[in-house]
Design a protein around this motif. Structure first.
Motif, PDB file in Angstrom:
ATOM      1  N   ILE A 280     -14.527  26.089   6.421  1.00 26.59           N
ATOM      2  CA  ILE A 280     -13.904  24.690   5.696  1.00 26.59           C
ATOM      3  C   ILE A 280     -12.852  24.251   6.145  1.00 26.59           C
ATOM      4  O   ILE A 280     -11.839  25.030   6.112  1.00 26.59           O
ATOM      5  N   GLY A 281     -12.896  23.181   7.170  1.00 23.20           N
ATOM      6  CA  GLY A 281     -11.731  22.555   7.777  1.00 23.20           C
ATOM      7  C   GLY A 281     -11.232  23.272   8.914  1.00 23.20           C
ATOM      8  O   GLY A 281     -12.082  24.178   9.370  1.00 23.20           O
ATOM      9  N   PRO A 282     -10.154  22.962   9.665  1.00 23.85           N
ATOM     10  CA  PRO A 282      -9.767  23.535  10.887  1.00 23.85           C
ATOM     11  C   PRO A 282      -9.466  25.057  10.507  1.00 23.85           C
ATOM     12  O   PRO A 282      -8.987  25.497   9.490  1.00 23.85           O
ATOM     13  N   TRP A 283      -9.684  25.703  11.476  1.00 25.77           N
ATOM     14  CA  TRP A 283      -9.405  27.312  11.685  1.00 25.77           C
ATOM     15  C   TRP A 283      -8.308  27.552  12.240  1.00 25.77           C
ATOM     16  O   TRP A 283      -8.007  27.286  13.504  1.00 25.77           O
ATOM     17  N   LEU A 284      -7.435  28.388  11.746  1.00 25.53           N
ATOM     18  CA  LEU A 284      -6.327  28.700  12.344  1.00 25.53           C
ATOM     19  C   LEU A 284      -5.881  30.194  12.396  1.00 25.53           C
ATOM     20  O   LEU A 284      -6.559  30.873  11.449  1.00 25.53           O
TER      21      LEU A 284
ATOM     22  N   ASP B 254      -4.705  24.624   7.667  1.00 20.00           N
ATOM     23  CA  ASP B 254      -6.071  25.470   7.312  1.00 20.00           C
ATOM     24  C   ASP B 254      -5.920  26.030   5.931  1.00 20.00           C
ATOM     25  O   ASP B 254      -4.905  26.758   5.439  1.00 20.00           O
ATOM     26  N   GLY B 255      -6.687  25.374   4.908  1.00 24.00           N
ATOM     27  CA  GLY B 255      -6.608  25.760   3.480  1.00 24.00           C
ATOM     28  C   GLY B 255      -7.975  26.790   3.448  1.00 24.00           C
ATOM     29  O   GLY B 255      -8.059  27.377   2.151  1.00 24.00           O
ATOM     30  N   GLY B 256      -8.785  26.532   4.159  1.00 18.66           N
ATOM     31  CA  GLY B 256     -10.084  27.697   4.116  1.00 18.66           C
ATOM     32  C   GLY B 256     -10.905  27.304   2.952  1.00 18.66           C
ATOM     33  O   GLY B 256     -11.726  28.140   2.495  1.00 18.66           O
ATOM     34  N   GLY B 257     -10.792  26.139   2.444  1.00 22.24           N
ATOM     35  CA  GLY B 257     -11.375  25.527   1.036  1.00 22.24           C
ATOM     36  C   GLY B 257     -11.084  26.246  -0.080  1.00 22.24           C
ATOM     37  O   GLY B 257     -11.276  25.836  -1.117  1.00 22.24           O
ATOM     38  N   LYS B 258      -9.793  26.778   0.020  1.00 25.53           N
ATOM     39  CA  LYS B 258      -9.326  27.665  -1.124  1.00 25.53           C
ATOM     40  C   LYS B 258      -8.022  26.690  -1.552  1.00 25.53           C
ATOM     41  O   LYS B 258      -7.995  26.915  -2.768  1.00 25.53           O
ATOM     42  N   ARG B 259      -7.218  25.943  -0.965  1.00 22.68           N
ATOM     43  CA  ARG B 259      -6.011  25.235  -1.218  1.00 22.68           C
ATOM     44  C   ARG B 259      -6.413  23.754  -0.608  1.00 22.68           C
ATOM     45  O   ARG B 259      -6.954  23.818   0.647  1.00 22.68           O
ATOM     46  N   PRO B 260      -5.812  22.748  -1.235  1.00 17.90           N
ATOM     47  CA  PRO B 260      -5.753  21.461  -0.582  1.00 17.90           C
ATOM     48  C   PRO B 260      -5.573  21.347   0.951  1.00 17.90           C
ATOM     49  O   PRO B 260      -4.120  22.081   1.171  1.00 17.90           O
ATOM     50  N   ALA B 261      -6.198  21.065   2.046  1.00 21.21           N
ATOM     51  CA  ALA B 261      -5.570  20.905   3.125  1.00 21.21           C
ATOM     52  C   ALA B 261      -6.357  19.641   4.190  1.00 21.21           C
ATOM     53  O   ALA B 261      -7.348  19.556   3.532  1.00 21.21           O
ATOM     54  N   ALA B 262      -5.918  19.020   5.079  1.00 22.03           N
ATOM     55  CA  ALA B 262      -6.629  18.221   5.715  1.00 22.03           C
ATOM     56  C   ALA B 262      -7.601  18.592   6.579  1.00 22.03           C
ATOM     57  O   ALA B 262      -7.586  19.711   6.945  1.00 22.03           O
ATOM     58  N   MET B 263      -8.846  17.996   6.334  1.00 25.91           N
ATOM     59  CA  MET B 263     -10.154  18.495   6.818  1.00 25.91           C
ATOM     60  C   MET B 263     -10.186  18.346   8.332  1.00 25.91           C
ATOM     61  O   MET B 263     -11.103  18.850   8.939  1.00 25.91           O
TER      62      MET B 263
ATOM     63  N   TYR C 221       1.604  23.367  12.549  1.00 24.17           N
ATOM     64  CA  TYR C 221       0.470  24.250  12.103  1.00 24.17           C
ATOM     65  C   TYR C 221       0.926  24.979  10.976  1.00 24.17           C
ATOM     66  O   TYR C 221       1.868  25.726  10.654  1.00 24.17           O
ATOM     67  N   VAL C 222       0.104  24.152   9.848  1.00 17.27           N
ATOM     68  CA  VAL C 222       0.297  24.661   8.484  1.00 17.27           C
ATOM     69  C   VAL C 222      -0.718  25.650   8.113  1.00 17.27           C
ATOM     70  O   VAL C 222      -1.844  25.395   8.117  1.00 17.27           O
ATOM     71  N   MET C 223      -0.546  26.759   7.555  1.00 12.77           N
ATOM     72  CA  MET C 223      -1.318  27.794   6.928  1.00 12.77           C
ATOM     73  C   MET C 223      -1.247  27.838   5.537  1.00 12.77           C
ATOM     74  O   MET C 223      -0.149  28.089   4.911  1.00 12.77           O
ATOM     75  N   ARG C 224      -2.328  27.562   4.595  1.00 13.58           N
ATOM     76  CA  ARG C 224      -2.420  27.574   3.334  1.00 13.58           C
ATOM     77  C   ARG C 224      -3.272  28.578   2.619  1.00 13.58           C
ATOM     78  O   ARG C 224      -3.341  28.673   1.639  1.00 13.58           O
TER      79      ARG C 224
END
Length: 286
Positions: free
Chosen positions: A84-88, A201-210, A274-277
């Motif tokens: 879900i969303g960008p992968w980092l 990158d929120g991985g669908g676990k926390r809010p982050a831009a898709m 680059y933001v890792m969430r």
């Protein structure tokens, strides 16, 4: 040899090589947890091996780790198709002065085939000859040379053209944190390149831009909104640090979770953020 004695004997030769093997595994996989799993499996195989017959333990273990990573990449690719969303890649705090593989380069490696990735890393990053690479990935040396050459072409643009000094980079990261959290958009805007981008990158676990946020105006607009949120919910600096070879910082956000922000700096300006969430990718930082 008893089980405990065999474990100690295997560990005595494996443990000194672990940091170098971990570097290979992490750069192949982009995941700290997956790299640790590979190292564990490599150690089990090492324990079962007749070590008296192994002339070069490091080469043997590097070969084992690389092959395990190639197997792992096949399943990892399937997982990332549904991500879900960008992968980092998972953030790794680097303590050394210079890092050979920066975060943008790791993202470029994601576009390579597993064999191209292995050939490029083993030759261009770890300095191995093509004869050893051929034995590792079970291809002939000429094929390995071609794999590395193709990979080099693909990742050339991801190599940092203007490497910022570590001290200066961390100063910019500290100033970026202060401006973004206080809402000083004038100071923040003075740091941003015209074509700056945000990748979160929120991985669908926390809010982050898709999707990546592109361009000076959009990035500044996003940070205006974020600054208002930071004022309400809080965002505490844990430390500035080199993250995957880029200057950045670790924060504890208003929801109590950690977050990392890494800054790609070109010509003294922030070119990418680059933001890792994703909390699953931040567990090892705790």
């Amino acid at each position: 040899m008893t089980g405990d004695a065999a474990h100690r004997d295997a560990a005595a030769s494996f443990d000194p090589l672990r940091p170098r093997l971990a570097r290979v595994a992490y750069r192949m996989l982009g995941s700290v947890a997956d790299a640790e799993d590979v190292l564990q499996e490599a150690f089990i195989r090492w324990m079962r091996t007749d070590r008296s017959e192994v002339r070069e333990p490091e080469a043997f273990l590097r070969r084992t780790v690389t092959r395990l990573c190639l197997d792992q990449l096949k399943s990892a690719r399937r997982q990332r198709e549904t991500y879900i969303g960008p992968w980092l890649p998972e953030p790794v705090i680097e303590e050394e002065e210079e890092e050979d593989v920066t975060l943008p380069l790791m993202l470029a490696l994601e576009r390579l085939s597993p064999l191209e990735r292995a050939a490029f890393l083993l030759h261009d990053v770890f300095g191995l000859g093509f004869e050893e690479i051929a034995a590792t990935i079970q291809r002939d040396p000429a094929a390995c040379r071609q794999l590395a050459s193709r990979a080099r072409t693909h990742v050339r643009e991801a190599r940092p053209r203007f490497q910022v000094e570590k001290e200066r980079g961390l100063e910019i990261a500290d100033a970026f944190f202060s401006a973004s959290r206080s809402g000083d958009m004038t100071a923040l805007g003075a740091m941003l390149a015209a074509d700056v981008s945000i990748h979160s990158d929120g991985g669908g676990k926390r809010p982050a831009a898709m999707r990546p946020i592109l361009g000076f105006d959009r990035v500044l607009e996003v940070h205006k909104g974020l600054a208002a949120m930071f004022r309400k919910q809080g965002s505490t600096l844990v430390r500035t640090a080199m993250i995957n070879g880029l200057p950045g910082f670790v924060t504890r956000e208003g929801d109590g979770e950690l977050q990392t922000t890494a800054l790609q700096i070109e010509d003294g300006m922030v070119a990418a953020i680059y933001v890792m969430r994703n909390p699953d990718k931040l567990r090892h930082l705790h």
